[in-house]
Design a protein around this motif. Structure first.
Motif, PDB file in Angstrom:
ATOM      1  N   ILE A  60       0.837  -1.192   0.000  1.00 57.06           N
ATOM      2  CA  ILE A  60       0.000   0.000   0.000  1.00 57.06           C
ATOM      3  C   ILE A  60       0.878   1.250   0.000  1.00 57.06           C
ATOM      4  CG2 ILE A  60      -1.768   1.300   1.258  1.00 57.06           C
ATOM      5  CD1 ILE A  60      -2.807  -1.289   0.074  1.00 57.06           C
ATOM      6  N   ASP A  61       0.568   2.186  -0.867  1.00 55.81           N
ATOM      7  CA  ASP A  61       1.251   3.475  -0.869  1.00 55.81           C
ATOM      8  C   ASP A  61       0.802   4.243   0.381  1.00 55.81           C
ATOM      9  OD1 ASP A  61       1.507   6.436  -1.408  1.00 55.81           O
ATOM     10  OD2 ASP A  61       2.461   5.660  -3.235  1.00 55.81           O
ATOM     11  N   GLN A  62       1.739   4.639   1.217  1.00 59.97           N
ATOM     12  CA  GLN A  62       1.407   5.239   2.501  1.00 59.97           C
ATOM     13  C   GLN A  62       0.734   6.606   2.368  1.00 59.97           C
ATOM     14  OE1 GLN A  62       1.636   3.554   5.438  1.00 59.97           O
ATOM     15  NE2 GLN A  62       2.132   1.903   3.997  1.00 59.97           N
ATOM     16  N   GLN A  63       0.927   7.295   1.253  1.00 62.31           N
ATOM     17  CA  GLN A  63       0.303   8.615   1.068  1.00 62.31           C
ATOM     18  C   GLN A  63      -1.092   8.487   0.469  1.00 62.31           C
ATOM     19  OE1 GLN A  63       3.146  10.912  -1.208  1.00 62.31           O
ATOM     20  NE2 GLN A  63       4.162  11.639   0.655  1.00 62.31           N
ATOM     21  N   THR A  64      -1.206   7.690  -0.597  1.00 57.13           N
ATOM     22  CA  THR A  64      -2.503   7.573  -1.276  1.00 57.13           C
ATOM     23  C   THR A  64      -3.410   6.522  -0.647  1.00 57.13           C
ATOM     24  OG1 THR A  64      -1.684   5.910  -2.825  1.00 57.13           O
ATOM     25  CG2 THR A  64      -1.412   8.229  -3.444  1.00 57.13           C
ATOM     26  N   ARG A  65      -2.836   5.642   0.183  1.00 57.46           N
ATOM     27  CA  ARG A  65      -3.571   4.529   0.790  1.00 57.46           C
ATOM     28  C   ARG A  65      -4.144   3.594  -0.277  1.00 57.46           C
ATOM     29  NH1 ARG A  65      -2.813   3.202   6.114  1.00 57.46           N
ATOM     30  NH2 ARG A  65      -2.938   4.997   7.473  1.00 57.46           N
ATOM     31  N   LYS A  66      -3.514   3.570  -1.436  1.00 59.74           N
ATOM     32  CA  LYS A  66      -3.940   2.672  -2.508  1.00 59.74           C
ATOM     33  C   LYS A  66      -2.817   1.704  -2.839  1.00 59.74           C
ATOM     34  CE  LYS A  66      -7.196   5.910  -4.667  1.00 59.74           C
ATOM     35  NZ  LYS A  66      -7.540   6.643  -5.919  1.00 59.74           N
ATOM     36  N   LEU A  67      -3.163   0.662  -3.593  1.00 56.92           N
ATOM     37  CA  LEU A  67      -2.174  -0.326  -3.988  1.00 56.92           C
ATOM     38  C   LEU A  67      -1.116   0.330  -4.864  1.00 56.92           C
ATOM     39  CD1 LEU A  67      -1.965  -3.431  -3.560  1.00 56.92           C
ATOM     40  CD2 LEU A  67      -2.963  -3.684  -5.828  1.00 56.92           C
ATOM     41  N   GLU A  68       0.135   0.017  -4.592  1.00 53.14           N
ATOM     42  CA  GLU A  68       1.214   0.611  -5.369  1.00 53.14           C
ATOM     43  C   GLU A  68       1.140   0.173  -6.824  1.00 53.14           C
ATOM     44  OE1 GLU A  68       4.943  -0.354  -3.592  1.00 53.14           O
ATOM     45  OE2 GLU A  68       4.686   1.005  -1.895  1.00 53.14           O
ATOM     46  N   MET A  93      -6.849 -16.950   1.436  1.00 54.04           N
ATOM     47  CA  MET A  93      -5.453 -16.573   1.246  1.00 54.04           C
ATOM     48  C   MET A  93      -5.408 -15.271   0.442  1.00 54.04           C
ATOM     49  SD  MET A  93      -2.338 -18.499  -0.788  1.00 54.04           S
ATOM     50  CE  MET A  93      -2.831 -20.094  -0.176  1.00 54.04           C
ATOM     51  N   VAL A  94      -4.724 -14.272   0.972  1.00 47.47           N
ATOM     52  CA  VAL A  94      -4.563 -12.981   0.305  1.00 47.47           C
ATOM     53  C   VAL A  94      -3.200 -12.989  -0.390  1.00 47.47           C
ATOM     54  CG1 VAL A  94      -4.531 -10.477   0.578  1.00 47.47           C
ATOM     55  CG2 VAL A  94      -5.988 -11.887   2.073  1.00 47.47           C
ATOM     56  N   VAL A  95      -3.207 -12.927  -1.717  1.00 47.10           N
ATOM     57  CA  VAL A  95      -1.972 -13.022  -2.500  1.00 47.10           C
ATOM     58  C   VAL A  95      -1.685 -11.682  -3.163  1.00 47.10           C
ATOM     59  CG1 VAL A  95      -0.818 -14.155  -4.444  1.00 47.10           C
ATOM     60  CG2 VAL A  95      -2.349 -15.475  -2.949  1.00 47.10           C
ATOM     61  N   VAL A  96      -0.490 -11.159  -2.929  1.00 45.19           N
ATOM     62  CA  VAL A  96      -0.024  -9.943  -3.596  1.00 45.19           C
ATOM     63  C   VAL A  96       0.984 -10.374  -4.663  1.00 45.19           C
ATOM     64  CG1 VAL A  96       1.112  -7.711  -3.320  1.00 45.19           C
ATOM     65  CG2 VAL A  96      -0.330  -8.626  -1.479  1.00 45.19           C
ATOM     66  N   TYR A  97       0.817  -9.866  -5.876  1.00 46.05           N
ATOM     67  CA  TYR A  97       1.708 -10.281  -6.961  1.00 46.05           C
ATOM     68  C   TYR A  97       2.104  -9.080  -7.818  1.00 46.05           C
ATOM     69  CZ  TYR A  97      -2.607  -9.983  -9.714  1.00 46.05           C
ATOM     70  OH  TYR A  97      -3.761  -9.544 -10.298  1.00 46.05           O
ATOM     71  N   ARG A  98       3.235  -9.206  -8.476  1.00 44.99           N
ATOM     72  CA  ARG A  98       3.656  -8.194  -9.445  1.00 44.99           C
ATOM     73  C   ARG A  98       2.960  -8.458 -10.766  1.00 44.99           C
ATOM     74  NH1 ARG A  98       7.965  -5.047  -8.089  1.00 44.99           N
ATOM     75  NH2 ARG A  98       9.282  -5.742  -6.361  1.00 44.99           N
ATOM     76  N   LYS A  99       2.445  -7.418 -11.378  1.00 45.03           N
ATOM     77  CA  LYS A  99       1.780  -7.590 -12.667  1.00 45.03           C
ATOM     78  C   LYS A  99       2.801  -7.726 -13.792  1.00 45.03           C
ATOM     79  CE  LYS A  99      -2.500  -5.187 -11.543  1.00 45.03           C
ATOM     80  NZ  LYS A  99      -3.416  -4.090 -11.905  1.00 45.03           N
TER      81      LYS A  99
END
Length: 584
Positions: free
Chosen positions: A399-407, A578-584
């Motif tokens: 999460i982008d700490q300023q925008t609070r959105k996914l990087e 399961m929460v999976v974070v991946y690079r696009k």
């Protein structure tokens, strides 16, 4: 086009025309086969003792949904040392289905759809497919979509077609190797009204995806589109590929190509050969066409008996033009009464022979994650509402700490025991505690959140998590412990659970009491050998979620009475993801 050639003067004038784009041949008939969870490994079972699954393991836990599914599957296929027993398979699937286990629901739908171990019941099949599809089971999504398409074609319901497309898209999102989903999407685009070039191009694109993976109906559809555009060579090539995968419709159309010299040099012998292969398999159009070819070149009653037999079979299989042809042949002097009787007997005793196609090697794909994705992190998450809201730790969400959105450059997907889902809403993060809320679409089974701020009264409590999610293992694991009374104070947002040594392979924990109510959430334990979980109370989670998402309907259906420990753990498994974070 082909015309009869009169051999004897006593024959009546016969001109029979087979149009390329109308008449007998329906555009893109679905030859749908219901899909079954049959060849999947037991990768959704609990930790290590169950990973080396045996029948005895499952029998000991036969009140749990996942175990009932595996028992049903064993009796369905005749594996793990038991003989195939359809009735037993259905009985175990029913137990698992009623425990809301999606794979059991999906396979129970299959049993009702196909009459395996139970009387066929399309309504019950649709009911179980729908429930499993809502939980994300990709096979159920496929089957549910296909049955919606059939109904939509009958009732000419465009909205139902669009609903079916949505389910096909969900199945294809989870597993790109499900070529039936790509074919179904192409089929729907080809039938949407009004017809326009954009829908035709989209149909061709999706058919092409399925055809590239050797889906025979999609290959046939590609040939049919090319034929409609007048591209004979391309049509012939697609039909040839579909024939190699066992398509009777492709055999029929290849016969037409050879008979009429469309896309290939005319060759009546090869036309008859292709018609005959499809006719022997029970294809009515081919039976009629083969009879007509023989009629046009016949010179004896033996030939006409064969013609009469093929047209009888085509009529029996519902082809109206064969009925008219039979009436004309019956009234002619070309075949005797004895010959017609013998031909009828031959038709009555006819058994279709399955066409054995040439095997074309296929290639493997990564089913777990598409080739465009690379997993970077995975942790446990837990459902708090039936419509798909769940909580997890925000630490690994990029999460982008300023925008609070996914990087930029990252994506998130949620994996349950039933399937895989994209997130569909904003991400909400607690300002003080280590909690994030995300949403997916579907229907799920959360544990009810205790919303009071009083002390935790139970001394015994459970905590569920995933074991080794970073290795893409969906293996829920449960710990048991006791609440530290010193931290159990009114108004405190946290409490501590003393338990056995917590494995470092476990990430995030949902705590729940002996009544099956969620009592707290603890993030990943980073200290090796830790025996304590510091958990945020469920009342704090309740306040955070209600203030962030006022319209949310949290699960509040509290359990009456005390369920067994087996039932408790099974419910908690269903609430885990399961929460999976991946690079696009």
């Amino acid at each position: 086009m082909y015309n009869s050639r009169e051999f004897k003067a006593i024959r009546w004038p016969w001109v029979e025309c087979t149009p390329f784009l109308s008449g007998w041949l329906l555009l893109f008939i679905i030859a749908h086969t219901d899909y079954l969870h049959a060849n999947e490994s037991e990768r959704t079972q609990p930790p290590s003792p169950i990973n080396e699954a045996s029948l005895e393991d499952w029998k000991q836990k036969k009140n749990e949904g996942w175990a009932c599914y595996n028992l049903g599957r064993a009796y369905h296929l005749g594996t793990h040392g038991v003989k195939q027993d359809p009735a037993k398979a259905v009985s175990f699937y029913e137990i698992g289905a009623k425990a809301n286990y999606a794979k059991a629901q999906s396979n129970l739908g299959y049993c009702y759809a196909t009459g395996f171990g139970v009387e066929k019941n399309a309504q019950k099949a649709a009911q179980w497919y729908r429930l499993a599809a809502a939980q994300g089971d990709r096979f159920a999504q496929m089957n549910h979509a296909s049955h919606l398409v059939k109904e939509a074609f009958k009732t000419k319901n465009q909205d139902m077609l669009l609903e079916a497309m949505d389910w096909y898209l969900k199945a294809h999102y989870q597993d790109e190797t499900l070529t039936g989903a790509a074919y179904g999407i192409g089929l729907i685009y080809s039938k949407l009204e009004p017809t326009d070039p954009q829908n035709t191009n989209l149909a061709k694109r999706w058919f092409g995806l399925a055809a590239a993976d050797e889906h025979p109906d999609a290959q046939f559809a590609m040939g049919y589109i090319e034929e409609g555009l007048g591209n004979g060579k391309e049509a012939y090539n697609w039909y040839k590929l579909a024939k190699a995968k066992g398509s009777h419709s492709a055999l029929f159309n290849l016969g037409r190509c050879y008979e009429n010299g469309f896309g290939i040099a005319q060759n009546i012998k090869l036309a008859e050969e292709n018609y005959r292969m499809a006719a022997l398999g029970g294809h009515p159009e081919s039976q009629y066409a083969l009879g007509l070819l023989i009629y046009n070149d016949s010179s004896s009653e033996v030939d006409f008996r064969e013609v009469f037999m093929w047209w009888n079979l085509a009529k029996k299989n519902g082809l109206s033009s064969a009925d008219e042809a039979l009436r004309k042949l019956e009234s002619s002097r070309l075949i005797s009464s004895e010959g017609m009787a013998a031909a009828r007997d031959a038709a009555a005793n006819f058994t279709p022979k399955r066409f054995q196609p040439k095997q074309i090697p296929s290639f493997n794909r990564d089913v777990a994650l598409s080739s465009a994705e690379r997993q970077t992190h995975a942790e446990a998450g837990f459902f708090v509402s039936r419509d798909g809201w769940l909580i997890t730790s925000p630490k690994a969400l990029s999460i982008d700490q300023q925008t609070r959105k996914l990087e930029t450059g990252y994506g998130i997907k949620i994996i349950t025991e039933a399937g895989t889902f994209p997130i569909t809403d904003s991400i909400y993060i607690h300002p003080d505690e280590n909690i994030a809320a995300l949403k997916i679409s579907g229907e799920f089974h959360p544990l009810p959140l205790l919303d009071n701020d009083g002390p935790v009264k139970e001394t015994s409590m459970f905590a569920i998590s995933l074991d080794s999610p970073k290795n893409d293992h969906f293996s829920p694991r449960t710990l048991k412990g006791e609440v530290e009374k010193a931290t159990n104070r009114l108004g405190e947002p946290v409490f501590t659970l003393n338990t056995a040594e917590i494995p470092n392979s476990m990430s995030n924990f949902l705590l729940f009491n002996t009544l099956g109510h969620a009592t707290g959430f603890a993030s990943t334990v980073e200290k090796r050998g830790a025996k304590k979980l510091d958990a945020v109370k469920s009342s704090e989670i309740y306040k955070f979620i209600k203030s962030s998402i006022p319209e949310i309907k949290l699960e509040t259906n509290k359990t009456e009475g005390q369920p067994s420990e087996v039932a408790l753990i099974d419910r908690a498994r269903q609430a885990t993801a399961m929460v999976v974070v991946y690079r696009k």
